[in-house]
Design a protein around this motif. Structure first.
Motif, PDB file in Angstrom:
ATOM      1  N   THR A 175       0.628  -0.227  -5.076  1.00  0.00           N
ATOM      2  CA  THR A 175      -0.342  -0.631  -4.275  1.00  0.00           C
ATOM      3  C   THR A 175      -0.915  -1.641  -4.822  1.00  0.00           C
ATOM      4  O   THR A 175      -1.456  -1.707  -6.240  1.00  0.00           O
ATOM      5  CB  THR A 175      -1.313   0.689  -4.148  1.00  0.00           C
ATOM      6  N   PRO A 216      -7.163   2.253   2.690  1.00  0.00           N
ATOM      7  CA  PRO A 216      -6.425   2.985   1.721  1.00  0.00           C
ATOM      8  C   PRO A 216      -5.151   3.720   2.355  1.00  0.00           C
ATOM      9  O   PRO A 216      -4.078   4.062   1.742  1.00  0.00           O
ATOM     10  CB  PRO A 216      -7.009   3.855   1.074  1.00  0.00           C
ATOM     11  N   THR A 262      -0.700   1.575   6.891  1.00  0.00           N
ATOM     12  CA  THR A 262       0.759   1.050   6.808  1.00  0.00           C
ATOM     13  C   THR A 262       1.149   0.546   8.105  1.00  0.00           C
ATOM     14  O   THR A 262       0.705   0.952   9.207  1.00  0.00           O
ATOM     15  CB  THR A 262       1.618   2.196   6.417  1.00  0.00           C
ATOM     16  N   ASN A 313       0.931  -1.239  -0.044  1.00  0.00           N
ATOM     17  CA  ASN A 313       0.016   0.072  -0.051  1.00  0.00           C
ATOM     18  C   ASN A 313       0.842   1.294   0.032  1.00  0.00           C
ATOM     19  O   ASN A 313       1.663   1.504   0.923  1.00  0.00           O
ATOM     20  CB  ASN A 313      -0.935  -0.178   1.230  1.00  0.00           C
ATOM     21  N   GLN A 314       0.912   2.143  -1.089  1.00  0.00           N
ATOM     22  CA  GLN A 314       1.789   3.148  -1.154  1.00  0.00           C
ATOM     23  C   GLN A 314       3.120   3.043  -1.184  1.00  0.00           C
ATOM     24  O   GLN A 314       3.758   3.856  -0.388  1.00  0.00           O
ATOM     25  CB  GLN A 314       1.092   4.338  -0.148  1.00  0.00           C
TER      26      GLN A 314
END
Length: 344
Positions: free
Chosen positions: A200, A244, A247, A156-157
């Motif tokens: 992602t 979203p 982390t 993710n990211q």
């Protein structure tokens, strides 16, 4: 027609998150679909361009080179001239290379010849027979050493949020965590790749040993993998897939499996034991092993997927093939398909 159906389902059901769980061709379609969906709909998959870059063995290899990560020597082949130039001056007693499709193709020709060889005419005819083109590219990749391993990662990211490392095979339906120094090495490799490409989504790496004894990735599959079954029950798995903003605050929060977890498909093992097909390119368990693990899709709180797969999906496909008189090789109990010669 497919896209219109997806758009209609999204609108009818009020969907705002799509997590693709698909075969190779469809995963690319979902990656490219996201740009044409309403802004509020999130597709947990790589962008279309990134997905295509990772799916192609040559462009994936170049992404590793750009990121400063270890990888096998790989050449691009879009014509016979590309291959001739690549092999020019390669010593016969040096590295060997395998020629294979740059993008997954179940219908690709399967004859394997490790190049270069002393018979130049035979090598030329072999390279010609690949019929490589810009539309159907091949790669010439350094031959590595067995055994083969796989890793499944969630990002993710650009941050690694989930990880599994396992022994692999061409037809792998048995999963357990493979511990040791390579576990940490491959986790760091995935972290580096995720950060370099700001990923992602989900991806799987196939890895083998180079001459230095390091595990290096030979190809990437930018989609979900059946090894995800070992991560079931982790407290952060839901967040890794759906949040979203999620982390991990530390390595302890990265979704990993319990080292004692063993997952398999019970009918696959029973068919192996009964001799319906040879235990080639797969893992065959004994009864003691099976008692130490659990079926990947059988759960007491929801037995329907298990029952539907074994009592409806597979029998119905077998009946259709029987009626059509179609020859088949084996049954894939993971995704519910009948494996045929030269097809997916």
């Amino acid at each position: 027609e497919w896209e219109a159906a997806i758009q209609a389902i999204i609108e009818e059901q009020g969907i705002d998150l799509i997590i693709p769980c698909t075969a190779p061709v469809e995963s690319s379609a979902y990656a490219h679909l996201r740009e044409r969906l309403p802004k509020h709909v999130r597709v947990f998959a790589f962008d279309g361009d990134i997905s295509d870059e990772l799916d192609n063995k040559f462009t994936f290899n170049q992404a590793l080179v750009k990121a400063g990560l270890s990888c096998p020597e790989t050449g691009n082949m879009e014509s016979l001239e590309d291959a001739m130039e690549f092999f020019e001056g390669k010593p016969l007693d040096g590295k060997k290379f395998i020629v294979k499709p740059a993008v997954y193709d179940p219908k690709a020709r399967t004859e394997i010849l490790f190049l270069p060889i002393s018979d130049q005419q035979m090598q030329l005819e072999y390279l010609k027979s690949r019929n490589a083109s810009k539309k159907v590219p091949y790669v010439m990749q350094e031959v590595l050493e067995e055994p083969e391993y796989g890793s499944y990662a969630v990002f993710n990211q650009g941050v690694l949020t989930g990880f599994e490392f396992f022994e692999s095979a061409a037809s792998c339906l048995v999963y357990r965590q493979k511990r040791g120094k390579h576990y940490d090495q491959v986790m760091e490799l995935n972290k580096g790749l995720g950060k370099a490409m700001n990923l992602t989504g989900q991806l799987t790496l196939d890895l083998m040993y180079n001459a230095a004894g390091d595990l290096v990735p030979i190809e990437c599959n930018p989609r979900i993998h059946s090894a995800v079954c070992t991560l079931e029950g982790h407290e952060f798995l839901g967040a890794a897939m759906t949040d979203p903003e999620h982390t991990p605050a530390s390595n302890a929060q990265i979704v990993t499996s319990n080292p004692d977890t063993l997952r398999y498909w019970v009918m696959d093992q029973l068919f192996l034991m009964a001799g319906f097909w040879k235990p080639k390119n797969c893992f065959k368990l004994n009864l003691t092993d099976m008692l130490q693990g659990t079926d990947a899709i059988l759960h007491g709180d929801d037995p329907c997927p298990f029952l539907a797969m074994y009592l409806l999906q597979i029998p119905s496909l077998l009946v259709l093939d029987l009626i059509a008189g179609t020859t088949w090789l084996k049954i894939d109990f993971c995704i519910g398909k009948i494996v045929k010669e030269g097809g997916d």
